[in-house]
Design a protein around this motif. Structure first.
Motif, PDB file in Angstrom:
ATOM      1  N   ASP A  38      11.045 -17.126 -51.079  1.00 59.22           N
ATOM      2  CA  ASP A  38       9.657 -17.148 -51.551  1.00 59.22           C
ATOM      3  C   ASP A  38       8.640 -17.057 -50.413  1.00 59.22           C
ATOM      4  N   LEU A  39       9.070 -17.237 -49.182  1.00 61.56           N
ATOM      5  CA  LEU A  39       8.112 -17.379 -48.087  1.00 61.56           C
ATOM      6  C   LEU A  39       7.511 -16.058 -47.626  1.00 61.56           C
ATOM      7  N   LEU A  53      -1.244 -22.893 -51.083  1.00 66.08           N
ATOM      8  CA  LEU A  53      -1.155 -21.505 -51.524  1.00 66.08           C
ATOM      9  C   LEU A  53      -0.179 -21.400 -52.689  1.00 66.08           C
ATOM     10  N   ARG A  54      -0.541 -20.590 -53.676  1.00 61.40           N
ATOM     11  CA  ARG A  54       0.317 -20.412 -54.843  1.00 61.40           C
ATOM     12  C   ARG A  54       0.351 -18.943 -55.239  1.00 61.40           C
ATOM     13  N   ILE A  55       1.543 -18.424 -55.433  1.00 64.83           N
ATOM     14  CA  ILE A  55       1.771 -17.108 -56.004  1.00 64.83           C
ATOM     15  C   ILE A  55       2.565 -17.318 -57.282  1.00 64.83           C
ATOM     16  N   GLU A  56       2.155 -16.682 -58.348  1.00 68.67           N
ATOM     17  CA  GLU A  56       2.781 -16.882 -59.648  1.00 68.67           C
ATOM     18  C   GLU A  56       4.299 -16.721 -59.563  1.00 68.67           C
ATOM     19  N   GLY A  57       5.012 -17.735 -60.059  1.00 64.89           N
ATOM     20  CA  GLY A  57       6.460 -17.689 -60.105  1.00 64.89           C
ATOM     21  C   GLY A  57       7.154 -18.089 -58.822  1.00 64.89           C
ATOM     22  N   LEU A 109       2.097 -25.034 -48.199  1.00 61.69           N
ATOM     23  CA  LEU A 109       0.961 -25.733 -47.599  1.00 61.69           C
ATOM     24  C   LEU A 109       0.585 -25.016 -46.308  1.00 61.69           C
ATOM     25  N   PHE A 110      -0.687 -24.646 -46.192  1.00 68.42           N
ATOM     26  CA  PHE A 110      -1.165 -23.928 -45.003  1.00 68.42           C
ATOM     27  C   PHE A 110      -2.377 -24.654 -44.446  1.00 68.42           C
ATOM     28  N   ILE A 137       4.044 -24.824 -44.191  1.00 68.52           N
ATOM     29  CA  ILE A 137       5.036 -25.762 -44.738  1.00 68.52           C
ATOM     30  C   ILE A 137       5.477 -25.224 -46.093  1.00 68.52           C
ATOM     31  N   GLU A 138       6.727 -24.786 -46.181  1.00 64.28           N
ATOM     32  CA  GLU A 138       7.218 -24.133 -47.394  1.00 64.28           C
ATOM     33  C   GLU A 138       8.049 -25.081 -48.256  1.00 64.28           C
TER      34      GLU A 138
END
Length: 504
Positions: free
Chosen positions: A190-191, A81-85, A90-91, A180-181
């Motif tokens: 960020d989580l 998973l990716r959010i800008e910035g 990992l999911f 998994i962060e």
């Protein structure tokens, strides 16, 4: 209240087979992966502001994802998973196995196990043994040395290995998700956006986490390496930079001292408002809380098990004095008090300094400013955000000599106190500890912070929390010579599999 575990489900699990499968996975698969992981300086964003450009966090996430997919877990779905910035997450999802409902005579269950870990690391630190280093993995006497292996890079690999052990025995298990962060060592800031997205909050989307009945967090500690340890509480954390400025530039100390006050002395004066330097006790009453009776009883039981090891396990300075060897001393030699001090009492540590030149470059100059990085550990029931505001006002108000005194918070997280233990959970923990360690499960509070746990307890108030880990005596997470105790981690992996198998 959950129904008690059926005899059929309890008796189906074969501990010896599970431990054999887990050990093979560690020896053949996990240890090589962890060696590669340790070699990558995947520092948390607080310690590597250019983390995105450097790419180390992305590398360890991609490597873990590739390994997880290669294990052929039945029904596994995995996504980065990716959010800008924001740092990546990992999911993974594994559906409930078909036989679980048959054993219990029920319709398919939607209860979910959430497995948590992180892949970001603390910085290098100094003082490593000459033949060791933070990014140089070395396996010696059952210990894998290097930064991040024990805190907490092994978690995703152990989690998948535990699931694999269940599936190799064709055992029923509930639905399992993994989170998994890569921002935990910076406070997990960020989580939360990822968790909100996964729960469908604000978007009306599907809740991908589900009805979480058990959280397995492999980012905690162990009182010894002889039994399973359940973490019952975690302290909160508040950090910030305290700075005192008295001049615009340095001046000759012979010319100015006695007229210009030392910025270091002012800083000491200000810190005396917060801490009794003679005892280490923090002075503001609102930074303290009452210790629950259950935690006091557990502390006494744990102190009886660990005894003097609670303070003797640290690398105390020792030196020769007129023919006798002297050791530096702990704040208390009472095991119960030592345990409470590191789990339920607020404490202050100075973890960094600015404005102080190296000794070889320190001339006779009265320095213009001094800054300390402060790390406060807070009792589990103290609100961290309120503590930061209290400390800021305490340190900044009425500055001596009208110096410029500032305290800028750099991060905070409220601690956590575990919910009441359900009967099935307590039974499963104790059976797993006896099966794989030959001793009953121990209960211990931890002095560190896992920001996610308080959030999960609020979001899933009915869930049981299996917070445990491999950070036992001398493992030295965050410091030099950090190691992962591999035999303990193997048994812990198998114990996790058994507890999941026993979830009603």
């Amino acid at each position: 209240m959950n129904a008690p575990l059926s005899a059929a489900a309890r008796d189906a699990f074969e501990p010896a087979q599970a431990l054999q499968d887990v050990r093979q996975a560690w020896d053949r698969e996990i240890l090589p992966q962890l060696r590669d992981y340790i070699a990558i300086p995947a520092k948390s964003p607080m310690f590597d502001p250019q983390w995105a450009d450097h790419g180390h966090l992305d590398t360890v996430v991609r490597n873990a994802a590739a390994w997880v997919e290669a294990q052929k877990i039945h029904g596994l779905r995995l996504e980065i998973l990716r959010i800008e910035g924001r740092t990546p997450v990992l999911f993974f999802e594994v559906p409930a196995s078909g036989r679980q409902e048959a054993l219990h005579g029920k319709e398919p269950s939607q209860r979910t196990v959430l497995m948590y870990g992180h892949l970001d690391k603390q910085p290098e630190f100094n003082g490593w043994r000459n033949d060791l280093g933070p990014w140089t993995p070395k396996y010696e006497d059952g210990k894998l040395y290097g930064r991040g292996g024990a805190d907490d890079g092994y978690a995703v690999y152990a989690s998948i290995s535990a699931i694999s052990a269940l599936q190799q025995q064709r055992l029923p298990h509930p639905r399992i998700v993994g989170l998994i962060e890569t921002c935990e060592e910076s406070g997990s800031y960020d989580l939360l956006p990822y968790v909100d997205t996964l729960r469908g909050l604000g978007s009306g989307g599907k809740d991908r986490l589900g009805d979480v009945g058990l959280v397995v967090c492999l980012d905690s500690g162990a009182g010894n390496y002889e039994q399973l340890w359940l973490t019952t509480s975690l302290r909160g954390m508040a950090s910030g930079t305290l700075k005192v400025e008295i001049l615009t530039e340095g001046v000759h100390s012979g010319d100015a001292s006695g007229v210009v006050p030392s910025s270091f002395r002012i800083l000491r004066h200000v810190l005396d408002r917060l801490e009794d330097s003679a005892t280490g006790r923090l002075l503001p009453a609102r930074l303290h809380c009452e210790v629950p009776a259950e935690r006091l009883a557990q502390a006494r039981a744990t102190a009886a098990i660990l005894g003097e090891d609670l303070y003797k396990r640290f690398p105390w300075v020792h030196y020769d004095c007129e023919g006798d060897t002297r050791f530096s001393l702990p704040m208390t030699t009472d095991p119960v008090q030592a345990l409470l001090n590191r789990t339920w009492m607020p404490t202050l540590s100075v973890t960094g300094a600015q404005g102080l030149p190296d000794l070889q470059n320190a001339g006779n100059v009265l320095r213009p400013s001094t800054a300390f990085k402060l790390s406060l550990r807070l009792p589990p029931l103290v609100d961290a955000a309120a503590a930061v505001q209290e400390v800021k006002a305490l340190l900044e108000d009425n500055a001596p000599y009208q110096a410029r005194v500032t305290f800028e918070g750099t991060g905070s997280a409220t601690g956590w106190n575990a919910p009441e233990t359900a009967p099935w959970f307590g039974q499963a923990l104790d059976e797993a500890s006896r099966n794989f360690y030959g001793a009953p499960c121990g209960f211990i509070g931890q002095g560190g912070t896992i920001p996610l746990m308080n959030m999960l307890s609020r979001g899933f108030p009915q869930a049981q929390m299996m917070v445990c880990g491999v950070l036992g005596p001398k493992s030295n997470a965050h410091g030099p010579n950090e190691f992962l105790h591999v035999p303990y981690a193997q048994r812990l992996t198998a114990a996790v599999a058994q507890v999941i198998a026993h979830m009603p």
